[in-house]
Every structure is written in C-alpha cells, then in structure tokens.
Design a protein around this motif. Structure first.
Motif, mmCIF file in Angstrom:
data_model
loop_
_atom_site.group_PDB
_atom_site.id
_atom_site.type_symbol
_atom_site.label_atom_id
_atom_site.label_comp_id
_atom_site.label_asym_id
_atom_site.label_seq_id
_atom_site.Cartn_x
_atom_site.Cartn_y
_atom_site.Cartn_z
ATOM 1 N N MET A 1 0.863 -1.117 0.086
ATOM 2 C CA MET A 1 -0.186 0.138 0.037
ATOM 3 C C MET A 1 0.799 1.362 0.107
ATOM 4 O O MET A 1 2.039 1.279 0.341
ATOM 5 C CB MET A 1 -0.903 0.091 1.271
ATOM 6 C CG MET A 1 -1.796 -1.014 1.277
ATOM 7 S SD MET A 1 -2.977 -0.945 2.698
ATOM 8 C CE MET A 1 -1.719 -1.060 4.049
ATOM 9 N N ARG B 1 2.019 4.985 1.567
ATOM 10 C CA ARG B 1 2.236 5.506 2.846
ATOM 11 C C ARG B 1 0.881 5.962 3.769
ATOM 12 O O ARG B 1 0.499 5.730 4.550
ATOM 13 C CB ARG B 1 3.285 6.597 3.071
ATOM 14 C CG ARG B 1 3.374 7.009 4.397
ATOM 15 C CD ARG B 1 4.925 7.814 4.183
ATOM 16 N NE ARG B 1 5.095 8.121 5.548
ATOM 17 C CZ ARG B 1 6.416 8.693 6.123
ATOM 18 N NH1 ARG B 1 7.339 8.910 4.892
ATOM 19 N NH2 ARG B 1 6.812 8.842 7.142
ATOM 20 N N GLY C 1 -1.487 2.985 4.330
ATOM 21 C CA GLY C 1 -0.860 2.314 5.621
ATOM 22 C C GLY C 1 -1.135 3.054 7.041
ATOM 23 O O GLY C 1 -1.697 2.628 7.905
ATOM 24 N N THR C 2 -1.188 4.472 6.808
ATOM 25 C CA THR C 2 -1.258 5.250 7.957
ATOM 26 C C THR C 2 -3.059 5.307 8.212
ATOM 27 O O THR C 2 -3.356 4.941 9.428
ATOM 28 C CB THR C 2 -0.996 6.689 7.930
ATOM 29 O OG1 THR C 2 0.420 6.726 7.636
ATOM 30 C CG2 THR C 2 -1.384 7.479 8.817
ATOM 31 N N ASP D 1 6.203 -0.616 9.728
ATOM 32 C CA ASP D 1 6.476 0.244 8.606
ATOM 33 C C ASP D 1 4.866 0.853 8.227
ATOM 34 O O ASP D 1 4.983 1.811 7.751
ATOM 35 C CB ASP D 1 7.125 -0.447 7.414
ATOM 36 C CG ASP D 1 8.570 -0.434 7.785
ATOM 37 O OD1 ASP D 1 9.120 0.113 8.881
ATOM 38 O OD2 ASP D 1 9.556 -1.184 6.786
ATOM 39 N N THR D 2 4.238 -0.105 8.226
ATOM 40 C CA THR D 2 2.690 0.372 7.817
ATOM 41 C C THR D 2 2.257 1.343 8.754
ATOM 42 O O THR D 2 1.579 2.373 8.239
ATOM 43 C CB THR D 2 1.872 -0.914 7.657
ATOM 44 O OG1 THR D 2 2.531 -1.904 6.903
ATOM 45 C CG2 THR D 2 0.491 -0.437 7.273
ATOM 46 N N ALA D 3 2.317 1.140 10.232
ATOM 47 C CA ALA D 3 1.924 2.012 11.277
ATOM 48 C C ALA D 3 2.637 2.946 11.607
ATOM 49 O O ALA D 3 2.487 3.798 12.456
ATOM 50 C CB ALA D 3 1.295 1.350 12.380
ATOM 51 N N HIS D 4 3.768 3.457 10.755
ATOM 52 C CA HIS D 4 4.746 4.125 11.389
ATOM 53 C C HIS D 4 4.384 5.501 11.433
ATOM 54 O O HIS D 4 4.746 6.130 12.750
ATOM 55 C CB HIS D 4 5.940 4.295 10.159
ATOM 56 C CG HIS D 4 7.138 5.390 10.647
ATOM 57 N ND1 HIS D 4 7.106 6.508 10.182
ATOM 58 C CD2 HIS D 4 8.048 5.114 11.137
ATOM 59 C CE1 HIS D 4 8.019 7.188 10.544
ATOM 60 N NE2 HIS D 4 8.689 6.183 11.057
ATOM 61 N N ASP D 5 3.630 6.173 10.848
ATOM 62 C CA ASP D 5 3.345 7.500 11.149
ATOM 63 C C ASP D 5 2.292 7.640 12.173
ATOM 64 O O ASP D 5 2.235 8.638 13.209
ATOM 65 C CB ASP D 5 2.615 8.307 9.781
ATOM 66 C CG ASP D 5 3.698 8.550 8.702
ATOM 67 O OD1 ASP D 5 4.955 8.464 9.179
ATOM 68 O OD2 ASP D 5 3.456 8.857 7.534
ATOM 69 N N THR D 6 1.518 6.583 12.421
ATOM 70 C CA THR D 6 0.396 6.642 13.288
ATOM 71 C C THR D 6 1.159 6.445 14.746
ATOM 72 O O THR D 6 0.728 7.000 15.600
ATOM 73 C CB THR D 6 -0.441 5.479 13.227
ATOM 74 O OG1 THR D 6 -1.174 5.427 11.914
ATOM 75 C CG2 THR D 6 -1.487 5.162 14.112
#
Lengths: 262, 74
Positions: free
Chosen positions: A101, A103, A106-107, B60-65
C-alpha cells in the motif's frame, strides 16, 4: 446484546480513526516528513530517492496552515511509491508497508485499527466499571482516555519525532504500558470512586510511574531541529485530544442508538 | 440465572426503552462483564498490534500513526 455493544465501539472507533487521519495529515505528518530529512544525514540512495517527492512537500507544508500545501502533501503521499523507512544504525529485518500500500493507506489502516482498539478499550472499561458512556458525558470520557493514554505517559516519554534520541525500545514500551494502566486505574479512583481514600490512592497511582521515572537516552544530541520537536509534541497531543473527544462522543452516541434499538 | 438481555417479547420493549433513557446499559450484570472483558481483550490486541508489536512490516505500515500517537517507536 453483547455483540451490539462491541459493534457500537467498532463503529465509533472506525469513525474517529478516519477523522484522526485527516487531523494527522494536516498537522502531524508534515512534521514527521520534515524530520526524516534530518534523520541520519546522507542516507543510502534508495532512501533519498524515495524522499525526493516528499522533500518538496515537507518544505512547502511547513507553513502548515496553507490548505494548498496540505493537499499537495496528501497527493504525494497517495502515490504508490512508498518511502523507505530505513532508520540508520539499526539492523532491520525486511520491512515495507503491508500489501504494497501507499504510505497514506498504511497510516489510514493503522488509524482505523488503533481507533477501533481504543474504542473497545474505552467501552470495555465503561462496561466493566458499570458507568455508561452517553452523549452527555462522552467528551469527558474521551478526555480521561487522552489523559491516561497520551498526556500522563507523555510526561515521561514525550511524543518522539523520527531521529530523536531514545532509550532501549523494550524498556520504553514496558514503562509506557505500565504508565497507561496505572494512570487509567488512578483516574478511575479519582473520578468514579467516592471517598477521600480513593482520591488519594488515585493520585498515588498516577504519580507512581512518574516518580519511578521513564527510561531516558544517555546521549540527547540529535540532528533534528528542536523547534520541529516542540511543534511535533504539541501537534501530537492536540490531535490525539481531538481523536479522544470525537471517540468519546461518538461512542456515547452509538451506545444510545443501540440501547434504543434493543 | 436467566439471560435478561436476550429474547424480550414485544410487550417488554417499552419497558426496556424506558430504562435505556436513563442508562444506556441494558445488559444484565454478568453479560455486561462478559462484554466488557471481551472488549478489553480485543481492544488491547488491536492497539498492541498497531502500536507496539515488534514486527518490521507492522512498524512500517503504522509508522506515522505510531509517531503521531506517541507510542514508543524505533
């Protein structure tokens, strides 16, 4: 009936997760992207390559009230080219974003999962303690959740930007979980239990993790500018407060709906 | 103990609605506890997976979260 209460929490959590994603994209993500430019200095070619489109975005969005810049940034984060997250000095196993996906997706996915998770925790706390969450008191429940999960633990471990110095991850996670659990228990005694003994015990529980002290890094030097860190800490706490108040209100609303439908 | 939360005949609906105006919890005490514990377990699992689990793909998927929520990260 049991399933209905869980579903109410899920609906409220997913709704809050979507709104939280918008708040994050506007206020928090530009600061993360900006900080990543300083992280590690000259990185390997793939990382710089991936960072090129975001570099312009981050530089432009740093005046983060400009709507156009936010849209530009969202457009760039929607592109399927995923940014490399390689953090220097760490031997990562092969990572990458799930299912290839972008970025942003993903967030969004992570915010939906986190929103549903926190909604279930809040609903579970309310059900076990026997104090229902309604529209009238939902904002207060949300604010208490924010205090327990974000504000009080942030006294020991402030929200970190990428590239900030930090102590051992496992130790910080253990302290963070202990701080959240003790703060939640303390707030319960403080707000929902009558009697002076309960109030004092609540304050003691809230103070305990802070007195014990969070794990701190031995070297606090960082390539990331301090101004970014200060802006980020405020932005992270403000957006999570927004998230929790929306969550408390929507959970109260969903609870009242299912109670009427029953 | 009879399960008060399920299978109300139609005649009882009005009573339940009257109760739910003062309190949104219409479950019996034992059902409430089951629902609460289930919600806590499931919620804890989801928050752990998104915020804390030590997997590179999840990170990596949830990095910004993870950064935005102030979860300890990296």
């Amino acid at each position: 009936m049991i399933v209905r209460y869980l579903l109410a929490a899920l609906v409220a959590g997913l709704f809050s997760g979507v709104l939280m994603t918008a708040a994050q994209e506007a206020r928090v993500v530009p600061l993360i992207l900006h900080a990543e430019q300083f992280e590690g200095g000259d990185e390997a070619a793939p990382a710089t390559e991936g960072a090129t489109p975001t570099t312009e975005g981050a530089a432009a969005t740093h005046e983060h009230s400009s709507l156009g810049a936010v849209l530009l940034d969202m457009a760039s984060s929607l592109s399927p080219v995923s940014v490399a997250y390689a953090h220097d000095g760490e031997d990562h196993e092969e990572g990458g974003i799930m299912f290839g996906m972008s970025r942003f997706s993903g967030t969004l996915l992570a915010n939906l999962v986190t929103g549903a998770g926190f909604a279930l925790l809040l609903a579970g706390f309310s059900l076990v303690s026997g104090h229902p969450i309604t529209v009238a008191n939902g904002a207060l429940w949300g604010a208490a959740g924010w205090l327990a999960v974000h504000m009080l633990p942030a006294i020991g471990l402030p929200p970190e930007l990428p590239g900030f110095p930090a102590a051992d991850l496992t130790q910080r996670q253990i302290w963070w979980i202990a701080a959240v659990v003790l703060s939640a228990a303390g707030l319960y005694l403080l707000f929902l239990k009558p009697g002076i003994v309960a109030k004092i015990a609540g304050l003691v529980l809230i103070a305990a993790p802070q007195v014990y002290g969070a794990p701190q890094p031995s070297d606090i030097s960082s390539a990331v500018p301090a101004v970014l860190g200060a802006e980020f800490a405020v932005a992270a706490l403000a957006t999570t407060l927004f998230f929790w108040i929306v969550l408390g209100l929507s959970l109260g609303f969903a609870n009242e709906k299912i109670a009427k439908a029953a | 103990m009879p399960d008060l939360g399920k299978g109300f005949p139609d005649a009882c609906t009005e009573v339940v609605m009257a109760v739910s105006n003062t309190s949104s919890i219409t479950l019996s005490a034992s059902d409430r506890l089951i629902a609460g514990v289930l919600a806590l377990l499931l919620g804890g699992f989801l928050v752990f997976g998104a915020g804390l689990a030590n997997s590179a793909v999840l990170h990596d998927t949830a990095h910004d979260t993870r950064h935005s929520y102030g979860f300890p990260c990296h």
